[in-house]
Design a protein around this motif. Structure first.
Motif, short mmCIF file in Angstrom:
data_model
loop_
_atom_site.label_atom_id
_atom_site.label_comp_id
_atom_site.label_asym_id
_atom_site.label_seq_id
_atom_site.Cartn_x
_atom_site.Cartn_y
_atom_site.Cartn_z
N LEU A 74 10.95 3.60 -5.75
CA LEU A 74 11.10 3.31 -4.32
C LEU A 74 10.14 4.22 -3.58
O LEU A 74 10.16 5.44 -3.77
CB LEU A 74 12.53 3.57 -3.86
N LEU A 75 9.30 3.62 -2.76
CA LEU A 75 8.18 4.36 -2.20
C LEU A 75 8.13 4.18 -0.69
O LEU A 75 8.41 3.10 -0.17
CB LEU A 75 6.87 3.86 -2.82
N PHE B 173 0.81 -1.22 0.00
CA PHE B 173 0.00 0.00 0.00
C PHE B 173 0.84 1.28 0.00
O PHE B 173 0.32 2.36 0.26
CB PHE B 173 -1.00 0.03 1.17
N ALA B 174 2.14 1.16 -0.30
CA ALA B 174 2.98 2.35 -0.41
C ALA B 174 2.83 2.86 -1.83
O ALA B 174 3.64 2.54 -2.71
CB ALA B 174 4.44 2.00 -0.11
N CYS B 175 1.77 3.62 -2.10
CA CYS B 175 1.48 3.99 -3.48
C CYS B 175 1.25 5.48 -3.67
O CYS B 175 1.04 5.93 -4.80
CB CYS B 175 0.25 3.23 -3.97
N GLY C 225 7.65 0.29 -0.31
CA GLY C 225 7.33 -0.47 -1.51
C GLY C 225 8.37 -0.22 -2.58
O GLY C 225 9.01 0.83 -2.61
N ALA C 226 8.55 -1.22 -3.43
CA ALA C 226 9.48 -1.07 -4.56
C ALA C 226 8.83 -1.68 -5.79
O ALA C 226 8.31 -2.80 -5.74
CB ALA C 226 10.80 -1.78 -4.25
N LEU C 227 8.85 -0.94 -6.89
CA LEU C 227 8.23 -1.42 -8.14
C LEU C 227 9.24 -1.27 -9.26
O LEU C 227 9.66 -0.16 -9.58
CB LEU C 227 6.97 -0.59 -8.44
N TYR C 228 9.65 -2.38 -9.82
CA TYR C 228 10.62 -2.36 -10.92
C TYR C 228 9.86 -2.58 -12.22
O TYR C 228 9.18 -3.59 -12.41
CB TYR C 228 11.69 -3.42 -10.72
N HIS C 229 9.98 -1.63 -13.11
CA HIS C 229 9.26 -1.66 -14.38
C HIS C 229 10.26 -1.90 -15.49
O HIS C 229 11.15 -1.08 -15.71
CB HIS C 229 8.52 -0.32 -14.56
N GLY D 106 8.59 9.34 -2.82
CA GLY D 106 8.99 8.42 -3.88
C GLY D 106 10.20 8.94 -4.63
O GLY D 106 10.43 10.14 -4.72
N VAL D 107 10.98 8.00 -5.11
CA VAL D 107 12.08 8.33 -6.03
C VAL D 107 12.07 7.27 -7.13
O VAL D 107 11.60 6.14 -6.91
CB VAL D 107 13.46 8.35 -5.33
#
Lengths: 365, 271
Positions: free
Chosen positions: A284-285, A60-62, A304-308, A272-273
């Motif tokens: 990175l959130l 939920f770090a969005c 949270g971390a999201l790699y796209h 976020g970055v």
């Protein structure tokens, strides 16, 4: 040669203090007793919000995430940052889907003998979640309709004289978002949420249902709510695009205040970055927000971390109540994802924890 | 690093203590749960929840798991069904052998009532003789508590029904004939039978009293039913006493009549 480098010393000193603050921030509140979790009222199992697979995968770090690949952004102020319009349908289901029918019966007031046996007979921890949404997103306006969001969680302790904690909710909702760019890097927006909810949220001895006073123990309650949630986001024009995002959540009206359902107005903050990593981008959130609004302060911090990378999104998230991770693919017109979430780590409660697999499929244009 | 290094967050102390007991019971360690709860009760003698938990630990030691028959207990009609079974009356005798017939009808009626109650709760398991004392002690712990909640009374009722089932299959069918050590003949002796009868009656009355607390709107009916059960037991013991002076031929007739009535265990000659 300069033997004394004041800038470096200051920066190291700040870094050490920051590390100390972080450690204390997470460890110090262990001595507080804000909310008993004797019955695993873990925010991950009792959170009331409908969320997509990616949002759940990020713990939920969005708020700092400009574009959520499978739903609307959590921060309405980021609406103008969407480059391409999107219309999509998503369906998400967790394991334990066999309990969906029983959950719906429970929420319609049917408490039969077979139903009780199925819910409490064999399993100590039962969890099921399922939802569907239709979402439209563009540079100016976002909207989402959730025709059904169904959640159920129960835990039974002491099989000889059982104690039960049960949470079941069925809701439908509409969400509208809009945002504008106010100044370079500064965005503001508003989100309007309207929902109807039917729920049971109770902690009780199982045999209470066999008493006269306890006959209504599992009677569902209902309410409707409308929330108007303003937010703003500021993005620094630096490499890595650091940004801060603030949202005033749960500001609005609820038709009937019920003590079992706590949803206070809350100021939520996200950072976020987005550095480039290998061939893709890594978001990175860090969010500070409540999920069930009963957590201790340190449990409101979510990483949270999201790699796209191309069509693939790898996500991972951690907070004081659990850990999650998954993968999501978004192709031209279809998308699919799978995510694992557990409340066993980082602070599990012995053998009373949940492990859930979520699967989501969708279609978009 | 901070998250990994931190110990689990402490909970509400009282709930955490009972949670530990629940975990021990669920882990199949009732002895550890009993030991733990007894120490807790020594420190907190007024902690009723701990005493109820101790009772459930002893019940766990007796092999009781309410979750395995929860649905049947929660059946909304179960109390009404119990009351209906216990309200059934025996038909009065009109035959010339009125006393024997009356006695047999009353015994059959009582056994039918008790069996009827046991049938309603057919899914409640039988209990083994070796763990039966733990169940009795679990009930005793609850009997000592003055202000039990309604749901804890239901828990006590469940344990009492298990005891009732055990009594029906062991104590209640004790023979009314006993071998006379001098003559080595089987003679009528209602002592054991009367004792079993009274014990069973007391248990049924205790169940009804506990159900009064759990179902206050039916308290008056349940109370009347208790009274009727007490009267029935009393009538039956009187009926038994009135036929102790039968001659040998009449005793043989009684024995045959008992067997024909389907309660042949009563005709067995006890040592």
């Amino acid at each position: 040669m300069r033997l004394y480098q004041p800038e470096l010393e200051i920066s190291q000193s700040v870094s050490r203090r920051l590390q100390l603050v972080l450690v204390l921030f997470f460890c110090f509140p262990n001595v507080t007793y804000a909310q008993s979790l004797a019955f695993s009222r873990n925010a991950r199992t009792f959170e009331p919000q409908q969320a997509s697979l990616v949002t759940k995968g990020l713990a939920f770090a969005c708020l700092g995430l400009e574009v959520v690949p499978d739903s609307l952004p959590c921060q309405p102020a980021w609406t103008p940052l969407r480059k391409d319009p999107h219309l999509g349908v998503e369906l998400m289901l967790s394991n334990g889907y066999g309990a969906v029918d029983n959950t719906r019966k429970l929420l319609s007031g049917e408490v039969s003998q077979d139903f009780i046996n199925s819910l409490f007979g064999e399993n100590r921890v039962l969890q099921i979640e399922g939802s569907g949404e239709i979402a439209f997103a563009s540079k100016f306006l976002n909207s989402k309709y959730v025709p059904k969001n169904l959640k159920y969680f129960s835990v039974v302790r002491n099989q000889t004289n059982p104690d039960v904690e049960l949470y079941a909710v069925e809701e439908d909702a509409y969400v509208f978002q809009s945002g504008i760019k106010v100044l370079p890097g500064l965005y503001t927006g508003v989100q309007v949420r309207s929902l109807n909810r039917k729920f049971i949220r109770k902690k009780f001895k199982l045999l209470t249902i066999a008493t006269e006073a306890g006959k209504d123990a599992l009677k569902p309650k209902t309410h409707s709510a409308i929330y108007i949630e303003p937010g703003f986001g500021y993005q620094l024009p630096w490499y890595w695009k650091p940004r801060i995002s603030v949202l005033v959540a749960n500001l609005g009206f609820i038709s009937e205040k019920q003590p079992e359902w706590v949803e206070p107005t809350e100021l939520q903050v996200g950072l976020g970055v987005t550095p480039n990593l290998l061939y893709g981008k890594l978001d990175l959130l860090l969010d500070y927000k409540g999920l069930n609004f009963e957590e201790d302060p340190q449990d409101r911090v979510h990483f949270g971390a999201l790699y796209h990378f191309g069509a693939m999104y790898l996500m991972s998230g951690i907070d004081g109540n659990g850990t999650s991770g998954g993968i999501f693919y978004r192709l031209e017109s279809i998308n699919a994802g799978i995510m694992y979430s557990t409340t066993q780590f980082p602070r599990g409660n012995g053998d009373y924890f949940t492990q859930t697999i979520y699967v989501q499929i969708g279609w978009q244009i | 690093m901070g998250l990994n290094g931190c110990s689990p967050r402490p909970q509400d102390p009282s709930k955490e203590k009972l949670l530990k007991a629940s975990r021990l019971i669920d882990a199949g360690k009732p002895d550890e749960a009993i030991s733990y709860l007894e120490k807790l009760i020594e420190q907190e003698p007024q902690n009723t929840d701990a005493k109820v938990a101790l009772s459930s630990a002893y019940a766990a030691k007796a092999g009781i798991k309410v979750t395995s028959f929860a649905g049947m207990i929660i059946n909304a009609r179960s109390v009404e069904n119990v009351m209906a079974e216990l309200s059934k009356n025996a038909e009065p005798s009109t035959t010339p052998t009125g006393q024997v017939d009356e006695f047999l009808k009353k015994v059959s009626s009582l056994m039918s009532k008790a069996s009827g109650v046991a049938r309603i709760y057919v899914d409640i398991p039988e209990i083994r003789d070796d763990v039966y004392p733990y169940l009795l002690y679990a009930i005793e712990i609850l009997e000592e508590q003055k202000d039990l909640k309604a749901e804890d009374k239901i828990f006590k009722v469940i344990m009492e029904i298990i005891v009732l089932k055990h009594m029906i299959s062991t104590d209640l069918v004790v023979g009314i004939f006993q071998k006379d050590w001098y003559s080595q003949k089987c003679v009528l002796n209602f002592n054991k039978f009367n004792r079993s009868l009274i014990k069973t009656g007391k248990l049924v009355v205790a169940i009804l009293e506990d159900l009064e607390v759990a179902h206050p709107s039916k308290a008056k009916e349940l109370n009347e039913l208790s009274g009727k059960i007490v009267s029935s037991i009393s009538d039956l013991t009187s009926a038994a006493t009135s036929i102790t002076v039968l001659d040998e031929a009449s005793q043989m007739f009684l024995k045959n009549a008992i067997i024909s009535a389907g309660i042949g265990n009563l005709a067995e000659c006890q040592p």
